[in-house]
Scaffold this motif. Structure first.
Motif, PDB file in Angstrom:
ATOM      1  N   ARG A  42     -14.435  27.627  49.285  1.00  0.00           N
ATOM      2  CA  ARG A  42     -13.632  28.182  50.372  1.00  0.00           C
ATOM      3  C   ARG A  42     -13.673  29.704  50.336  1.00  0.00           C
ATOM      4  O   ARG A  42     -13.616  30.355  51.349  1.00  0.00           O
ATOM      5  CB  ARG A  42     -12.206  27.675  50.299  1.00  0.00           C
ATOM      6  CG  ARG A  42     -11.457  28.030  49.022  1.00  0.00           C
ATOM      7  CD  ARG A  42     -10.168  28.775  49.292  1.00  0.00           C
ATOM      8  NE  ARG A  42      -9.874  29.723  48.245  1.00  0.00           N
ATOM      9  CZ  ARG A  42      -8.728  30.371  48.156  1.00  0.00           C
ATOM     10  NH1 ARG A  42      -7.773  30.167  49.027  1.00  0.00           N
ATOM     11  NH2 ARG A  42      -8.534  31.252  47.200  1.00  0.00           N
ATOM     12  N   TYR A  43     -13.675  30.305  49.184  1.00  0.00           N
ATOM     13  CA  TYR A  43     -13.804  31.718  48.838  1.00  0.00           C
ATOM     14  C   TYR A  43     -13.105  31.840  47.503  1.00  0.00           C
ATOM     15  O   TYR A  43     -11.970  31.413  47.342  1.00  0.00           O
ATOM     16  CB  TYR A  43     -13.169  32.656  49.856  1.00  0.00           C
ATOM     17  CG  TYR A  43     -13.268  34.130  49.461  1.00  0.00           C
ATOM     18  CD1 TYR A  43     -14.512  34.699  49.219  1.00  0.00           C
ATOM     19  CD2 TYR A  43     -12.140  34.926  49.321  1.00  0.00           C
ATOM     20  CE1 TYR A  43     -14.617  36.031  48.847  1.00  0.00           C
ATOM     21  CE2 TYR A  43     -12.242  36.256  48.958  1.00  0.00           C
ATOM     22  CZ  TYR A  43     -13.483  36.798  48.718  1.00  0.00           C
ATOM     23  OH  TYR A  43     -13.586  38.119  48.342  1.00  0.00           O
ATOM     24  N   GLU A  44     -13.790  32.420  46.532  1.00  0.00           N
ATOM     25  CA  GLU A  44     -13.365  32.198  45.156  1.00  0.00           C
ATOM     26  C   GLU A  44     -12.249  33.111  44.659  1.00  0.00           C
ATOM     27  O   GLU A  44     -11.813  32.961  43.532  1.00  0.00           O
ATOM     28  CB  GLU A  44     -14.574  32.321  44.219  1.00  0.00           C
ATOM     29  CG  GLU A  44     -15.360  33.601  44.350  1.00  0.00           C
ATOM     30  CD  GLU A  44     -15.156  34.562  43.197  1.00  0.00           C
ATOM     31  OE1 GLU A  44     -14.276  34.313  42.370  1.00  0.00           O
ATOM     32  OE2 GLU A  44     -15.878  35.559  43.153  1.00  0.00           O
ATOM     33  N   ALA A  45     -11.759  34.036  45.431  1.00  0.00           N
ATOM     34  CA  ALA A  45     -10.734  34.957  44.927  1.00  0.00           C
ATOM     35  C   ALA A  45      -9.373  34.265  44.784  1.00  0.00           C
ATOM     36  O   ALA A  45      -9.017  33.382  45.564  1.00  0.00           O
ATOM     37  CB  ALA A  45     -10.605  36.156  45.862  1.00  0.00           C
ATOM     38  N   ASP A  46      -8.617  34.677  43.760  1.00  0.00           N
ATOM     39  CA  ASP A  46      -7.240  34.201  43.614  1.00  0.00           C
ATOM     40  C   ASP A  46      -6.417  34.708  44.801  1.00  0.00           C
ATOM     41  O   ASP A  46      -6.539  35.862  45.214  1.00  0.00           O
ATOM     42  CB  ASP A  46      -6.659  34.707  42.296  1.00  0.00           C
ATOM     43  CG  ASP A  46      -7.413  34.156  41.093  1.00  0.00           C
ATOM     44  OD1 ASP A  46      -7.620  32.938  41.048  1.00  0.00           O
ATOM     45  OD2 ASP A  46      -7.789  34.945  40.207  1.00  0.00           O
ATOM     46  N   ASP A  47      -5.560  33.844  45.321  1.00  0.00           N
ATOM     47  CA  ASP A  47      -4.949  34.086  46.632  1.00  0.00           C
ATOM     48  C   ASP A  47      -4.142  35.371  46.727  1.00  0.00           C
ATOM     49  O   ASP A  47      -4.167  36.045  47.753  1.00  0.00           O
ATOM     50  CB  ASP A  47      -4.052  32.899  46.996  1.00  0.00           C
ATOM     51  CG  ASP A  47      -4.845  31.615  47.103  1.00  0.00           C
ATOM     52  OD1 ASP A  47      -5.281  31.281  48.209  1.00  0.00           O
ATOM     53  OD2 ASP A  47      -5.049  30.956  46.077  1.00  0.00           O
ATOM     54  N   PHE A  48      -3.397  35.708  45.679  1.00  0.00           N
ATOM     55  CA  PHE A  48      -2.485  36.845  45.778  1.00  0.00           C
ATOM     56  C   PHE A  48      -3.027  38.067  45.045  1.00  0.00           C
ATOM     57  O   PHE A  48      -2.313  38.771  44.334  1.00  0.00           O
ATOM     58  CB  PHE A  48      -1.104  36.440  45.259  1.00  0.00           C
ATOM     59  CG  PHE A  48      -0.563  35.224  45.964  1.00  0.00           C
ATOM     60  CD1 PHE A  48      -0.379  35.232  47.339  1.00  0.00           C
ATOM     61  CD2 PHE A  48      -0.280  34.062  45.270  1.00  0.00           C
ATOM     62  CE1 PHE A  48       0.087  34.107  48.009  1.00  0.00           C
ATOM     63  CE2 PHE A  48       0.195  32.939  45.926  1.00  0.00           C
ATOM     64  CZ  PHE A  48       0.372  32.961  47.295  1.00  0.00           C
ATOM     65  N   HIS A  88      -3.402  37.892  39.091  1.00  0.00           N
ATOM     66  CA  HIS A  88      -4.238  36.758  39.521  1.00  0.00           C
ATOM     67  C   HIS A  88      -3.441  35.492  39.782  1.00  0.00           C
ATOM     68  O   HIS A  88      -3.866  34.391  39.433  1.00  0.00           O
ATOM     69  CB  HIS A  88      -5.354  36.492  38.503  1.00  0.00           C
ATOM     70  CG  HIS A  88      -6.429  37.532  38.521  1.00  0.00           C
ATOM     71  ND1 HIS A  88      -7.599  37.398  39.221  1.00  0.00           N
ATOM     72  CD2 HIS A  88      -6.480  38.761  37.939  1.00  0.00           C
ATOM     73  CE1 HIS A  88      -8.341  38.473  39.068  1.00  0.00           C
ATOM     74  NE2 HIS A  88      -7.676  39.320  38.290  1.00  0.00           N
ATOM     75  N   TRP A  89      -2.292  35.630  40.425  1.00  0.00           N
ATOM     76  CA  TRP A  89      -1.570  34.434  40.871  1.00  0.00           C
ATOM     77  C   TRP A  89      -2.277  33.849  42.095  1.00  0.00           C
ATOM     78  O   TRP A  89      -2.953  34.559  42.838  1.00  0.00           O
ATOM     79  CB  TRP A  89      -0.126  34.776  41.221  1.00  0.00           C
ATOM     80  CG  TRP A  89       0.682  35.324  40.088  1.00  0.00           C
ATOM     81  CD1 TRP A  89       1.140  36.607  39.957  1.00  0.00           C
ATOM     82  CD2 TRP A  89       1.141  34.620  38.926  1.00  0.00           C
ATOM     83  NE1 TRP A  89       1.847  36.749  38.786  1.00  0.00           N
ATOM     84  CE2 TRP A  89       1.868  35.530  38.129  1.00  0.00           C
ATOM     85  CE3 TRP A  89       1.007  33.311  38.475  1.00  0.00           C
ATOM     86  CZ2 TRP A  89       2.457  35.190  36.923  1.00  0.00           C
ATOM     87  CZ3 TRP A  89       1.593  32.960  37.275  1.00  0.00           C
ATOM     88  CH2 TRP A  89       2.307  33.886  36.507  1.00  0.00           C
ATOM     89  N   GLY A  90      -2.078  32.562  42.316  1.00  0.00           N
ATOM     90  CA  GLY A  90      -2.703  31.923  43.464  1.00  0.00           C
ATOM     91  C   GLY A  90      -2.059  30.577  43.744  1.00  0.00           C
ATOM     92  O   GLY A  90      -0.958  30.275  43.273  1.00  0.00           O
ATOM     93  N   THR A  91      -2.762  29.742  44.509  1.00  0.00           N
ATOM     94  CA  THR A  91      -2.245  28.430  44.889  1.00  0.00           C
ATOM     95  C   THR A  91      -3.195  27.287  44.535  1.00  0.00           C
ATOM     96  O   THR A  91      -2.776  26.133  44.496  1.00  0.00           O
ATOM     97  CB  THR A  91      -1.978  28.367  46.404  1.00  0.00           C
ATOM     98  OG1 THR A  91      -3.198  28.639  47.107  1.00  0.00           O
ATOM     99  CG2 THR A  91      -0.926  29.392  46.816  1.00  0.00           C
ATOM    100  N   GLY A  92      -4.474  27.604  44.281  1.00  0.00           N
ATOM    101  CA  GLY A  92      -5.465  26.551  44.079  1.00  0.00           C
ATOM    102  C   GLY A  92      -5.165  25.651  42.904  1.00  0.00           C
ATOM    103  O   GLY A  92      -5.288  24.427  43.000  1.00  0.00           O
ATOM    104  N   GLY A  93      -4.773  26.238  41.772  1.00  0.00           N
ATOM    105  CA  GLY A  93      -4.468  25.422  40.601  1.00  0.00           C
ATOM    106  C   GLY A  93      -3.284  24.519  40.827  1.00  0.00           C
ATOM    107  O   GLY A  93      -3.298  23.336  40.453  1.00  0.00           O
ATOM    108  N   SER A  94      -2.228  25.073  41.444  1.00  0.00           N
ATOM    109  CA  SER A  94      -1.024  24.273  41.691  1.00  0.00           C
ATOM    110  C   SER A  94      -1.321  23.111  42.622  1.00  0.00           C
ATOM    111  O   SER A  94      -0.799  22.005  42.437  1.00  0.00           O
ATOM    112  CB  SER A  94       0.072  25.166  42.282  1.00  0.00           C
ATOM    113  OG  SER A  94       0.409  26.214  41.400  1.00  0.00           O
ATOM    114  N   TYR A  95      -2.154  23.346  43.641  1.00  0.00           N
ATOM    115  CA  TYR A  95      -2.471  22.283  44.590  1.00  0.00           C
ATOM    116  C   TYR A  95      -3.417  21.248  43.979  1.00  0.00           C
ATOM    117  O   TYR A  95      -3.140  20.043  44.001  1.00  0.00           O
ATOM    118  CB  TYR A  95      -3.096  22.864  45.855  1.00  0.00           C
ATOM    119  CG  TYR A  95      -3.544  21.812  46.833  1.00  0.00           C
ATOM    120  CD1 TYR A  95      -2.618  21.131  47.620  1.00  0.00           C
ATOM    121  CD2 TYR A  95      -4.887  21.460  46.958  1.00  0.00           C
ATOM    122  CE1 TYR A  95      -3.013  20.132  48.500  1.00  0.00           C
ATOM    123  CE2 TYR A  95      -5.291  20.468  47.836  1.00  0.00           C
ATOM    124  CZ  TYR A  95      -4.356  19.806  48.610  1.00  0.00           C
ATOM    125  OH  TYR A  95      -4.754  18.823  49.474  1.00  0.00           O
TER     126      TYR A  95
END
Length: 872
Positions: free
Chosen positions: A690-696, A753-760
């Motif tokens: 989708r695009y590899e950067a961490d969301d936040f 490097h917070w994001g949402t991918g891991g949580s989802y």
């Protein structure tokens, strides 16, 4: 050379009737940019979307672009672009370029607007000032709260502290001004804000006065309504009604019809609000009356013709903030079905299967049916209530092949009704080199410790990883400037040696995966594609460097035996060509650079006549080269191309309500038109990211996913796999998690490097279905995304029916996904050594490893449907 606020730059443009570019280049500020670049320019009113691409910046500089527009007149809109650099201060060298991609009607082209472009460092160009005088907070509970001011709605927003003055910079123009109420966090103390004028006229280098005062303070109540997860009622949401000052009496339950009618009238008139709340979540209800009785009730749920009812809960105390919780239903009784019509589920399939699939019907009024239907041609009949239903049919896996159940998305039952369902074949999930279960892998840094051992070995062992990936070559993108020597590609042998070492630790096979470019179309825009494809010298070098990588792989596995070596070729290539609208017949000189690369390495083999100097011929050349050279150097290869979600123009569809399947159909057609899956030189899988950067992080820019976007991304994957009948590898999926209340967040949120991918993907019961469990500092982070909202909280509230308690990966095999590779060069994955920049919290990767370690106790098989799989 236009200039603004000591920045000298050049501007050029290109456009047609529907799409164009404004390009700012030769940028020369008089001093380093501290953190921000601002640009303003005019465009026609028909413009619908604006993006910003950057190039030429020193690595690892990235830019987060926030773009807003406002109407100037009937024909013109003003654009304000705020560009935040993740590395600052930054000194421009003149090679940097800002390219604004502009979609929408642009009569007469964009050249006429070049002269309106302004650029400034750390301030808005040609700005005027609104001098704000804000009254003190009218109540102690409001001290410390910030007063919001908006100028022309979402165009520009600012916050001022009550009792203090503020200076707000804006581009010159006329603005409507609005100030929402000043409230505390739980909205139990509210003061209406009053602005001195509803319109301000801002002039360059001038100050326009504005004052804010407050009206009488109001003190309503807030009630948090919580509905626990009720296992016996597997529905996603419940309809809640809140009644204030309802008709309260001690009349016994044997009410007369007249009394019931009077009570219903009174309750209807006093109804405060109603809403849909979600299981295992808390919904706050704000601004309830400060006195009187409040009743919270849940409508009954009918499931499989059984009604489940709940007793209402009353609140009488005047406490400002209270809560009620529904933990279980209070009554269960069968529904009279004597007048219900028959629903005939008609299944058609080319082959009958000794299994069943799940069929779920859900009405807007929470009438739910969940039935197991045999996966064979025939008809199953049952009684259902008359209603409009959303239809959800779960596919299944048989003998490693995915089968999808297709049918109407909705069904209106008014009488005896038929529901046609068709079982169609999808992908075979047997991919050489990957395990026979859904496997997880991640990126490696290949860093060595003092003992000359790879530092990532313990991490991949802890996660029980089944694959490890790394970019081949020296620059990781094909090294188009030169033919590499064997010593310059340490990544290929290093990745294989690391995978072998981890495999020995785990007593299992671990697949090394190399990412190789024969033409780097990443990091630019569609306007760059023809130039890069025309660089025949660069193509020859990159072809040669793929040959070198395969040669090194063959040599390395001699002492590090591997059942397979994986390759992902040409990330972004297919999607960028599609975005540039290049047809398969587009002229690309490929035969000569391919022959030159073969000659460089002394490989005496002729380029097949079937490879022509076209774009389709280039794809065939890659297919031929990979299979031919792998065979020559005895590399047991498993490999695939890669695609993105933005090939059909942009990725904006994922933020909208457009059908992901329709986007996938267009992408699949282009893939087939290019001959990607040529059967003469076959590949084994298709990688997708989708695009590899961490969301936040600033690197993600505006490209972040929340509860609305992640499911749509994987629905796209599912539709693509079915259309192509080909297995997918989800690649570079960010494993960063969403921080919870107890997590420490630094003031520089983007550095962690917070994001949402891991949580989802991996699931997080601590977050569950309640966004209030997220750290408030992150919830308040401004994202200013037109579709997602102004803050991270808005992004999660957009789709409040989310539930991330359980991992999303349970459905991945049904979506045609055979494996998942986590992380990227600057993105959280499995290994603590990646990312190598920023204030990364090592606990992020440890959390990921713990999740994967637990998963490997019961991995999801790919040869049959797992009992845990369920499409939510």
């Amino acid at each position: 050379m236009p200039a603004a606020d000591d920045i000298i730059f050049d501007v050029k443009s290109d456009s047609n009737e529907e799409f164009g570019h404004l390009i700012i280049f030769n940028i020369h500020p008089s001093a380093p940019v501290k953190q921000l670049l601002y640009s303003t320019f005019n465009l026609p009113t028909g413009i619908t979307d604006i993006t910003c691409d950057v190039s030429g910046f020193d690595w690892p500089v990235t830019i987060n672009a926030e773009i807003r527009t406002k109407a100037v007149d009937a024909n013109t809109k003003l654009v304000l672009a705020k560009l935040e650099l993740n590395t600052h201060p930054y000194t421009f060298t003149g090679k940097e370029t800002l390219t604004f991609g502009i979609s929408g009607k642009q009569p007469g082209g964009l050249k006429q607007y070049e002269k309106t472009v302004r650029l400034a460092a750390d301030k808005i160009p040609n700005a005027g000032t609104v001098g704000v005088k804000c009254a003190a907070a009218p109540d102690p509970a409001l001290v410390g709260c910030q007063q919001e001011l908006s100028f022309d709605g979402l165009f520009f927003q600012a916050f001022v502290t009550p009792g203090k003055n503020a200076q707000i910079q804006l581009p010159p123009g006329t603005y409507g001004v609005a100030a929402p109420e000043l409230t505390n966090k739980d909205q139990t103390v509210i003061a209406p804000a009053i602005v001195s004028t509803n319109t301000v006229n801002v002039l360059t280098d001038k100050v326009t006065a504005l004052s804010v005062t407050y009206g009488p303070v109001q003190k309503p109540r807030t009630v948090d309504v919580t509905i626990d997860s009720i296992a016996s009622i597997p529905v996603k949401r419940f309809h809640v009604t809140v009644v204030s000052s309802y008709f309260s009496s001690t009349v016994p339950i044997q009410l007369s019809d007249l009394t019931r009618w009077i009570q219903s009238i009174l309750e209807t008139k006093s109804k405060f609000t109603d809403f849909w709340a979600f299981a295992n979540a808390t919904t706050p209800v704000f601004r309830l009356p400060s006195s009187g009785t409040i009743r919270v009730s849940i409508d009954p749920v009918i499931m499989n013709n059984v009604q489940y009812s709940f007793s209402p809960k009353d609140i009488t105390a005047p406490t400002p903030h209270q809560s009620v919780t529904f933990t279980q239903f209070d009554k269960k009784e069968p529904v009279d079905t004597s007048h219900f019509p028959k629903l005939s589920v008609v299944v058609t399939t080319k082959s009958d299967f000794d299994t069943a699939f799940s069929l779920r019907l859900v009405s807007p009024d929470n009438i739910v049916y969940i039935e197991q239907v045999k996966a064979k041609s025939g008809t199953t009949t049952f009684l259902v209530a008359q209603a409009n239903y959303v239809v959800e049919a779960t596919g299944f896996i048989h003998d490693s092949t995915v089968y999808v159940v297709e049918g109407p998305a909705t069904l209106n039952v008014t009488g005896n009704t038929q529901l046609p369902l068709n079982i169609i074949r999808g992908a075979n999930l047997k991919v050489p080199g990957f395990p026979n279960f859904l496997g997880f892998g991640g990126i490696t840094s290949l860093v060595l410790d003092a003992q000359n051992k790879y530092v990532d070995i313990p991490d991949f062992k802890e996660a029980r990883a089944s694959s490890i990936f790394k970019y081949a070559g020296f620059d990781g993108a094909g090294d188009a400037k030169k033919y590499l020597t064997p010593k310059e590609d340490g990544s290929t042998p290093g990745t294989i040696k690391l995978a072998h070492a981890v495999g020995q630790e785990l007593h299992q096979s671990v697949l090394p995966v190399l990412v190789s470019y024969t033409c780097n179309l990443s990091g630019g825009g569609p306007y760059d594609v023809p130039t890069r494809l025309a660089n025949t010298t660069g193509l020859a070098h990159s072809f040669g460097n793929l040959i070198l990588s395969l040669k090194l792989a063959g040599e390395t596995i001699t002492n590090n035996p591997m059942p397979h070596v994986g390759y992902i070729v040409n990330p972004d290539f297919i999607s960028m060509c599609q975005q540039a609208k290049l047809p398969p017949s587009y002229k690309v000189i490929v035969r000569k650079p391919l022959a030159d690369a073969l000659q460089h390495w002394g490989i005496q083999v002729s380029v097949p006549d079937s490879i022509q100097d076209t774009l389709r011929g280039y794809v065939l050349a890659v297919n031929w080269l990979v299979t031919t050279i792998a065979k020559r150097f005895k590399v047991p290869i498993t490999w695939g191309w890669q695609i993105n979600i933005w090939g059909n123009g942009s990725a904006l569809w994922v933020y909208s309500d457009k059908d992901p399947a329709a986007e996938a159909q267009t992408v699949a057609q282009y893939i087939n038109d290019l001959g990607v899956f040529d059967k003469t030189y076959p590949s084994n899988f298709l990688a997708i990211d989708r695009y590899e950067a961490d969301d936040f992080t600033p690197r993600a820019g505006a490209f972040r996913f929340g509860p609305h976007e992640w499911p749509r991304f994987f629905e796209f994957c599912k539709a693509l796999s079915v259309k192509l009948q080909f297995p997918l590898v989800a690649w570079q999926i960010p494993a960063s998690r969403t921080p919870l209340i107890h997590d420490h967040i630094s003031d520089d949120i983007g550095s962690q490097h917070w994001g949402t991918g891991g949580s989802y993907v991996l699931g997080d019961p601590g977050l569950g279905s309640n966004y209030h469990n997220i750290n408030p500092k992150l919830l308040g982070l401004k994202i200013n995304a037109p579709k997602q909202g102004d803050t991270v909280e808005d992004m999660f509230k957009r789709d409040e029916q989310f539930d991330w308690t359980n991992p999303a990966y349970v459905n991945f095999p049904l979506f045609g996904i055979a494996a998942v590779l986590l992380g990227g060069g600057e993105t959280v994955g499995i290994a603590t050594s990646v990312p190598q920049s920023g204030d990364t919290n090592p606990g992020e990767q440890k959390w990921v490893r713990a999740k994967l370690h637990a998963y490997m106790e019961h991995p999801i098989p790919l040869d049959h449907s797992s009992s845990s799989a369920n499409i939510n």
